[in-house]
Scaffold this motif. Structure first.
Motif, short mmCIF file in Angstrom:
data_model
loop_
_atom_site.label_atom_id
_atom_site.label_comp_id
_atom_site.label_asym_id
_atom_site.label_seq_id
_atom_site.Cartn_x
_atom_site.Cartn_y
_atom_site.Cartn_z
N GLU A 17 -15.10 -31.85 125.13
CA GLU A 17 -14.14 -30.91 125.72
C GLU A 17 -12.73 -31.24 125.26
N LEU A 18 -12.42 -32.51 125.18
CA LEU A 18 -11.08 -32.94 124.80
C LEU A 18 -10.77 -32.55 123.35
N MET A 19 -11.72 -32.79 122.44
CA MET A 19 -11.48 -32.44 121.04
C MET A 19 -11.33 -30.93 120.88
N ALA A 20 -12.08 -30.15 121.67
CA ALA A 20 -11.97 -28.70 121.61
C ALA A 20 -10.59 -28.24 122.05
N ARG A 21 -10.08 -28.82 123.12
CA ARG A 21 -8.74 -28.47 123.60
C ARG A 21 -7.67 -28.87 122.58
N ALA A 22 -7.99 -29.88 121.77
CA ALA A 22 -7.03 -30.33 120.75
C ALA A 22 -7.12 -29.51 119.47
N GLY A 23 -8.01 -28.52 119.44
CA GLY A 23 -8.12 -27.65 118.27
C GLY A 23 -9.07 -28.14 117.20
N PHE A 24 -9.88 -29.15 117.52
CA PHE A 24 -10.90 -29.63 116.59
C PHE A 24 -12.23 -28.95 116.91
N ASN A 25 -12.98 -28.60 115.90
CA ASN A 25 -14.22 -27.85 116.09
C ASN A 25 -15.30 -28.72 116.73
N PRO A 26 -15.70 -28.43 117.98
CA PRO A 26 -16.68 -29.29 118.66
C PRO A 26 -18.07 -29.23 118.04
N ALA A 27 -18.35 -28.21 117.23
CA ALA A 27 -19.65 -28.16 116.55
C ALA A 27 -19.81 -29.32 115.59
N GLU A 28 -18.70 -29.88 115.12
CA GLU A 28 -18.76 -31.00 114.19
C GLU A 28 -19.21 -32.29 114.87
N ALA A 29 -19.19 -32.32 116.21
CA ALA A 29 -19.73 -33.48 116.92
C ALA A 29 -21.23 -33.60 116.67
N VAL A 30 -21.90 -32.46 116.55
CA VAL A 30 -23.33 -32.46 116.24
C VAL A 30 -23.55 -32.99 114.82
N THR A 31 -22.74 -32.51 113.88
CA THR A 31 -22.85 -32.98 112.50
C THR A 31 -22.59 -34.47 112.41
N LEU A 32 -21.63 -34.95 113.17
CA LEU A 32 -21.32 -36.39 113.16
C LEU A 32 -22.55 -37.21 113.50
N TRP A 33 -23.28 -36.81 114.54
CA TRP A 33 -24.42 -37.62 114.96
C TRP A 33 -25.61 -37.46 114.05
N HIS A 34 -25.67 -36.36 113.32
CA HIS A 34 -26.65 -36.29 112.24
C HIS A 34 -26.30 -37.34 111.18
N ASN A 35 -25.01 -37.44 110.86
CA ASN A 35 -24.55 -38.45 109.89
C ASN A 35 -24.83 -39.85 110.39
N MET A 36 -24.60 -40.07 111.69
CA MET A 36 -24.85 -41.38 112.27
C MET A 36 -26.32 -41.75 112.14
N GLY A 37 -27.19 -40.77 112.38
CA GLY A 37 -28.61 -41.02 112.27
C GLY A 37 -29.01 -41.40 110.85
N GLU A 38 -28.44 -40.73 109.86
CA GLU A 38 -28.74 -41.03 108.47
C GLU A 38 -28.21 -42.41 108.08
N ALA A 39 -27.11 -42.83 108.73
CA ALA A 39 -26.51 -44.12 108.40
C ALA A 39 -27.17 -45.28 109.13
N SER A 40 -28.05 -44.99 110.09
CA SER A 40 -28.71 -46.05 110.86
C SER A 40 -29.66 -46.83 109.97
N THR A 41 -29.90 -48.08 110.36
CA THR A 41 -30.75 -48.96 109.57
C THR A 41 -32.22 -48.72 109.84
#
Length: 261
Positions: free
Chosen positions: A191-215
């Motif tokens: 909610e905070l990033m959305a109010r700051a004008g950052f696209n909250p859909a990218e939070a989903v992409t971030l965790w996809h990236n996190m999953g790929e970076a996991s050991t």
């Protein structure tokens, strides 16, 4: 043993506050005390870690952090933001208005919006007083174990009982509460990033990236302080109808961050 467990349960049920999402919280320390702890911890981290000197990287991280802080209605100048030169994929925020970001995170959070998702999440931990909760619960858990130790003194199975009680405290109190805090910070941070004008859909992409970076050695979700990647991604997807209007409203108000690495 039963008496000790009863006392431990009583000690750990003293909720006296409400979190921003309406959850009961047990907070034993004042905001001033937590800010002092945060100041001391951040000073120690700065002594231990290598501080990044690249001006472009520092400006980029500062730009994203300033956007999140401004969305709080706070003055960015009141917050200390430090970039640490490390391969760790990590970031944190501490009471006392401190934010730390490791350069390794920038290899996984590949856009300003993804970095804002992490910073928003970490700042949300501070806003929701999660550090106070963790310190408070740790204090009471330790007190409960000390009481149990007194009750069990002289018992032939004392070591076995204490080992089992310690695991019970960890799994039954500390870790599940950590997962609750993480999920709460996900909601508040998105909610905070959305109010700051950052696209909250990218939070989903971030965790996809996190999953790929996991050991591939992540512990089972039951014994982890963080929700699994799949659970987190699912929750963030379900959250989008709630946060996308906040994002569109911010954009309509001309809040359009342009942070470039």
């Amino acid at each position: 043993m039963i008496a000790a467990l009863a006392i431990l349960g009583l000690l750990t049920s003293c909720a006296t506050h409400r979190s921003p999402t309406g959850r009961d919280q047990m907070l034993l320390f004042s905001p001033q005390e937590m800010a002092q702890m945060g100041d001391q911890s951040f000073a120690q981290i700065k002594q231990k870690e290598t501080i990044a000197t690249d001006r472009t990287t520092n400006a980029y991280v500062r730009c994203v952090a300033d956007g999140i802080i401004t969305a709080l209605g706070d003055d960015p100048a009141a917050w200390e933001v430090v970039v640490f030169d490390s391969e760790q994929v990590n970031a944190f925020a501490l009471p006392g208005k401190h934010i730390g970001v490791y350069t390794g995170l920038l290899e996984v959070a590949t856009s300003q919006d993804q970095l804002a998702a992490v910073v928003g999440h970490e700042v949300a931990h501070v806003l929701a007083r999660h550090s106070n909760e963790r310190v408070s619960r740790s204090q009471l858990s330790n007190a409960g174990l000390q009481i149990a130790d007194i009750f069990l003194k002289g018992n032939a199975n004392r070591d076995i009982y204490m080992a089992g009680l310690g695991l019970g405290v960890q799994v039954g109190i500390t870790l599940p509460y950590g997962r609750t805090q993480e999920s709460e910070a996900d909601v508040m941070g998105t909610e905070l990033m959305a109010r700051a004008g950052f696209n909250p859909a990218e939070a989903v992409t971030l965790w996809h990236n996190m999953g790929e970076a996991s050991t591939g050695n992540a512990p089972p979700q039951l014994l982890s302080t963080h929700p699994s990647h799949s659970t987190r991604i699912g929750d963030l997807k379900e959250l989008q109808p709630q946060v996308q209007p906040l994002y569109q409203r911010a954009r309509g108000q001309g809040i359009t961050p342009r942070c470039k690495r």
